[in-house]
Design a protein around this motif. Structure first.
Motif, PDB file in Angstrom:
ATOM      1  N   GLN A  33       0.676  -1.237  -0.017  1.00  0.00           N
ATOM      2  CA  GLN A  33       0.164   0.211   0.004  1.00  0.00           C
ATOM      3  C   GLN A  33       0.934   1.402   0.046  1.00  0.00           C
ATOM      4  O   GLN A  33       0.613   2.238  -0.651  1.00  0.00           O
ATOM      5  N   VAL A  34       1.948   1.178   0.698  1.00  0.00           N
ATOM      6  CA  VAL A  34       2.932   2.358   0.825  1.00  0.00           C
ATOM      7  C   VAL A  34       3.576   2.375  -0.716  1.00  0.00           C
ATOM      8  O   VAL A  34       3.619   3.719  -1.035  1.00  0.00           O
ATOM      9  N   LEU A  35       3.869   1.347  -1.298  1.00  0.00           N
ATOM     10  CA  LEU A  35       4.396   1.635  -2.835  1.00  0.00           C
ATOM     11  C   LEU A  35       3.349   2.164  -3.500  1.00  0.00           C
ATOM     12  O   LEU A  35       3.779   3.017  -4.561  1.00  0.00           O
ATOM     13  N   LEU A  36       2.191   1.871  -3.561  1.00  0.00           N
ATOM     14  CA  LEU A  36       1.253   2.290  -4.411  1.00  0.00           C
ATOM     15  C   LEU A  36       0.975   3.705  -4.154  1.00  0.00           C
ATOM     16  O   LEU A  36       0.791   4.441  -5.147  1.00  0.00           O
ATOM     17  N   ALA A  37       1.058   4.250  -2.843  1.00  0.00           N
ATOM     18  CA  ALA A  37       0.923   5.588  -2.819  1.00  0.00           C
ATOM     19  C   ALA A  37       1.993   6.368  -3.164  1.00  0.00           C
ATOM     20  O   ALA A  37       1.843   7.380  -3.661  1.00  0.00           O
ATOM     21  N   HIS A  38       3.179   5.623  -3.302  1.00  0.00           N
ATOM     22  CA  HIS A  38       4.317   6.510  -3.737  1.00  0.00           C
ATOM     23  C   HIS A  38       4.196   6.575  -5.345  1.00  0.00           C
ATOM     24  O   HIS A  38       4.588   7.436  -6.021  1.00  0.00           O
ATOM     25  N   ALA A  39       3.802   5.422  -5.961  1.00  0.00           N
ATOM     26  CA  ALA A  39       3.597   5.085  -7.254  1.00  0.00           C
ATOM     27  C   ALA A  39       2.414   6.311  -7.614  1.00  0.00           C
ATOM     28  O   ALA A  39       2.875   6.899  -8.741  1.00  0.00           O
ATOM     29  N   LEU A  40       1.645   6.627  -6.950  1.00  0.00           N
ATOM     30  CA  LEU A  40       0.575   7.961  -7.301  1.00  0.00           C
ATOM     31  C   LEU A  40       1.244   9.169  -7.386  1.00  0.00           C
ATOM     32  O   LEU A  40       0.910   9.820  -8.305  1.00  0.00           O
ATOM     33  N   GLY A  41       2.234   9.301  -6.480  1.00  0.00           N
ATOM     34  CA  GLY A  41       3.141  10.569  -6.586  1.00  0.00           C
ATOM     35  C   GLY A  41       4.125  10.706  -7.504  1.00  0.00           C
ATOM     36  O   GLY A  41       3.964  11.903  -8.248  1.00  0.00           O
ATOM     37  N   LEU A  42       4.516   9.543  -8.026  1.00  0.00           N
ATOM     38  CA  LEU A  42       5.606   9.703  -9.065  1.00  0.00           C
ATOM     39  C   LEU A  42       4.753   9.827 -10.326  1.00  0.00           C
ATOM     40  O   LEU A  42       5.384  10.367 -11.329  1.00  0.00           O
ATOM     41  N   SER A  43       3.503   9.025 -10.510  1.00  0.00           N
ATOM     42  CA  SER A  43       2.867   9.415 -11.802  1.00  0.00           C
ATOM     43  C   SER A  43       2.516  10.760 -12.155  1.00  0.00           C
ATOM     44  O   SER A  43       2.118  11.057 -13.143  1.00  0.00           O
ATOM     45  N   ALA A  44       2.345  11.677 -10.926  1.00  0.00           N
ATOM     46  CA  ALA A  44       2.047  12.888 -11.098  1.00  0.00           C
ATOM     47  C   ALA A  44       2.884  13.788 -11.671  1.00  0.00           C
ATOM     48  O   ALA A  44       2.897  14.723 -12.429  1.00  0.00           O
ATOM     49  N   ARG A  45       4.358  13.295 -11.822  1.00  0.00           N
ATOM     50  CA  ARG A  45       5.398  13.770 -12.484  1.00  0.00           C
ATOM     51  C   ARG A  45       5.626  13.481 -14.078  1.00  0.00           C
ATOM     52  O   ARG A  45       6.499  13.492 -14.602  1.00  0.00           O
ATOM     53  N   LYS A  46       4.728  12.571 -14.431  1.00  0.00           N
ATOM     54  CA  LYS A  46       4.578  12.206 -15.704  1.00  0.00           C
ATOM     55  C   LYS A  46       5.514  10.977 -16.398  1.00  0.00           C
ATOM     56  O   LYS A  46       6.023  11.065 -17.315  1.00  0.00           O
ATOM     57  N   LEU A  47       5.911  10.450 -15.112  1.00  0.00           N
ATOM     58  CA  LEU A  47       7.050   9.357 -15.426  1.00  0.00           C
ATOM     59  C   LEU A  47       6.588   8.194 -16.046  1.00  0.00           C
ATOM     60  O   LEU A  47       5.165   7.767 -15.647  1.00  0.00           O
ATOM     61  N   PRO A  48       6.997   7.520 -16.982  1.00  0.00           N
ATOM     62  CA  PRO A  48       6.434   6.208 -17.672  1.00  0.00           C
ATOM     63  C   PRO A  48       6.364   5.129 -16.540  1.00  0.00           C
ATOM     64  O   PRO A  48       7.208   5.314 -15.647  1.00  0.00           O
ATOM     65  N   MET A  49       5.642   4.241 -16.850  1.00  0.00           N
ATOM     66  CA  MET A  49       5.528   3.185 -15.959  1.00  0.00           C
ATOM     67  C   MET A  49       6.635   2.508 -15.633  1.00  0.00           C
ATOM     68  O   MET A  49       6.825   1.913 -14.452  1.00  0.00           O
ATOM     69  N   ALA A  50       7.581   2.196 -16.587  1.00  0.00           N
ATOM     70  CA  ALA A  50       8.812   1.561 -16.493  1.00  0.00           C
ATOM     71  C   ALA A  50       9.864   2.130 -15.333  1.00  0.00           C
ATOM     72  O   ALA A  50      10.360   1.482 -14.686  1.00  0.00           O
ATOM     73  N   ASN A  51       9.548   3.384 -15.440  1.00  0.00           N
ATOM     74  CA  ASN A  51      10.568   4.312 -14.605  1.00  0.00           C
ATOM     75  C   ASN A  51       9.959   4.158 -13.101  1.00  0.00           C
ATOM     76  O   ASN A  51      10.687   4.279 -12.256  1.00  0.00           O
ATOM     77  N   ILE A  52       8.717   4.025 -12.961  1.00  0.00           N
ATOM     78  CA  ILE A  52       7.929   4.218 -11.550  1.00  0.00           C
ATOM     79  C   ILE A  52       8.221   2.666 -11.009  1.00  0.00           C
ATOM     80  O   ILE A  52       8.460   2.755  -9.889  1.00  0.00           O
ATOM     81  N   ALA A  53       8.195   1.677 -11.793  1.00  0.00           N
ATOM     82  CA  ALA A  53       8.424   0.453 -11.451  1.00  0.00           C
ATOM     83  C   ALA A  53       9.641   0.296 -10.926  1.00  0.00           C
ATOM     84  O   ALA A  53      10.156  -0.484  -9.852  1.00  0.00           O
ATOM     85  N   ALA A  54      10.771   0.718 -11.632  1.00  0.00           N
ATOM     86  CA  ALA A  54      12.145   0.884 -11.416  1.00  0.00           C
ATOM     87  C   ALA A  54      12.389   1.495  -9.897  1.00  0.00           C
ATOM     88  O   ALA A  54      13.316   1.018  -9.167  1.00  0.00           O
ATOM     89  N   GLU A  55      11.855   2.616  -9.945  1.00  0.00           N
ATOM     90  CA  GLU A  55      11.921   3.582  -8.689  1.00  0.00           C
ATOM     91  C   GLU A  55      11.413   2.916  -7.468  1.00  0.00           C
ATOM     92  O   GLU A  55      11.986   3.135  -6.411  1.00  0.00           O
ATOM     93  N   LEU A  56      10.396   1.924  -7.453  1.00  0.00           N
ATOM     94  CA  LEU A  56       9.813   1.362  -6.510  1.00  0.00           C
ATOM     95  C   LEU A  56      10.680  -0.053  -6.260  1.00  0.00           C
ATOM     96  O   LEU A  56      10.172  -0.887  -5.316  1.00  0.00           O
ATOM     97  N   GLY A  57      11.737  -0.386  -6.991  1.00  0.00           N
ATOM     98  CA  GLY A  57      12.455  -1.664  -6.833  1.00  0.00           C
ATOM     99  C   GLY A  57      11.743  -2.871  -7.498  1.00  0.00           C
ATOM    100  O   GLY A  57      12.139  -3.812  -7.226  1.00  0.00           O
TER     101      GLY A  57
END
Length: 272
Positions: free
Chosen positions: A224-248
């Motif tokens: 749930q924490v990772l999902l919440a952080h993914a929400l914040g990262l997506s607001a910066r228009k990052l591609p899904m691959a970048n978000i996945a890598a950022e979250l490990g």
């Protein structure tokens, strides 16, 4: 790490909604790491950021709120705000007399339908309507234009889809400290053993506290924490691959599988 800048809440009476003016708007800019101390109101509020990501804690849960989401907080619920990055926060204060226009149930109100904190999608129309509301403090009187905007805003809120994103927080001080550390740096470690060692507790004790305090496992809570952080990262228009890598995650598909498993829908349904 420097101590966060603690800020007082705005003068509550300066923006107090009334039956004659049931919805008031406030604009506040916050620098990254600044925090508004815990407080509560006699009225409800809807908070979101025009720019930047904020973290709001309310009712023993915490929420990361980017510009695509808003948080409904009922009256009397203590809450605090922290700026994850520089943010422009728009807040709507809602009086108990507010009604949804043209609802099938004439008695439907935000208060009868939303008795607990609720994450809502923010449509482009809702964002634009809120931006055009008067944010001047003081009693004043609602103009005819403001009355029209308020009716449209309430209708957009009624239509806003709920989002199952929020992170429960424990009451136990030992576990709360560990959870706050995970929220600050969710990818620092991935296993319960590593986080428990950092907290100076045994993994068995931490696992037991998660079950008794939050009714879940550490890994489920961390997702749930990772999902919440993914929400914040997506607001910066990052591609899904970048978000996945950022979250490990090893790949975007691995992250997508976790989202589907946890939320029952693909990432595109939750992340703009």
């Amino acid at each position: 790490m420097p101590s966060p800048l603690l800020l007082p809440p705005a003068d509550p009476q300066a923006y107090a909604p009334t039956p004659e003016r049931p919805l008031r708007a406030k604009l506040r800019r916050m620098n990254a790491s600044a925090r508004i101390v815990p407080h509560h109101h006699d009225w409800a509020q809807v908070a979101f950021s025009s720019t930047g990501v904020i973290r709001m804690s309310a009712a023993h849960s915490t929420y990361l709120v980017p510009p695509t989401r808003a948080l409904w907080i009922p009256p009397g619920v203590e809450h605090a705000v922290a700026a994850v990055e520089d943010a422009e926060i728009r807040t709507l204060y809602v009086h108990r007399s507010a009604r949804f226009p043209d609802a099938a149930d004439a008695g439907a109100t935000p208060f009868s339908l939303w008795t607990a904190c609720r994450v809502l999608e923010v449509s482009p129309l809702l964002r634009e309507l809120v931006v055009h509301l008067d944010t001047a403090p003081g009693p004043g009187a609602a103009s005819e234009r403001e009355q029209c905007l308020v009716a449209l805003i309430l209708d957009e809120l009624r239509r806003a889809a709920p989002v199952r994103l929020g992170v429960d927080l424990p009451r136990d001080k030992r576990l709360r400290q560990l959870c706050e550390a995970v929220l600050e740096q969710p990818t620092r470690w991935s296993t319960l053993d590593q986080w428990a060692a950092q907290a100076g507790a045994s993994p068995r004790t931490v696992a037991r506290l998660f079950r008794s305090e939050l009714g879940t496992t550490f890994q489920q809570w961390r997702q749930q924490v990772l999902l919440a952080h993914a929400l914040g990262l997506s607001a910066r228009k990052l591609p899904m691959a970048n978000i996945a890598a950022e979250l490990g995650y090893a790949s975007a598909s691995a992250f997508s599988a976790m989202v589907r498993r946890t939320l029952g829908a693909p990432p595109s349904h939750f992340f703009a």
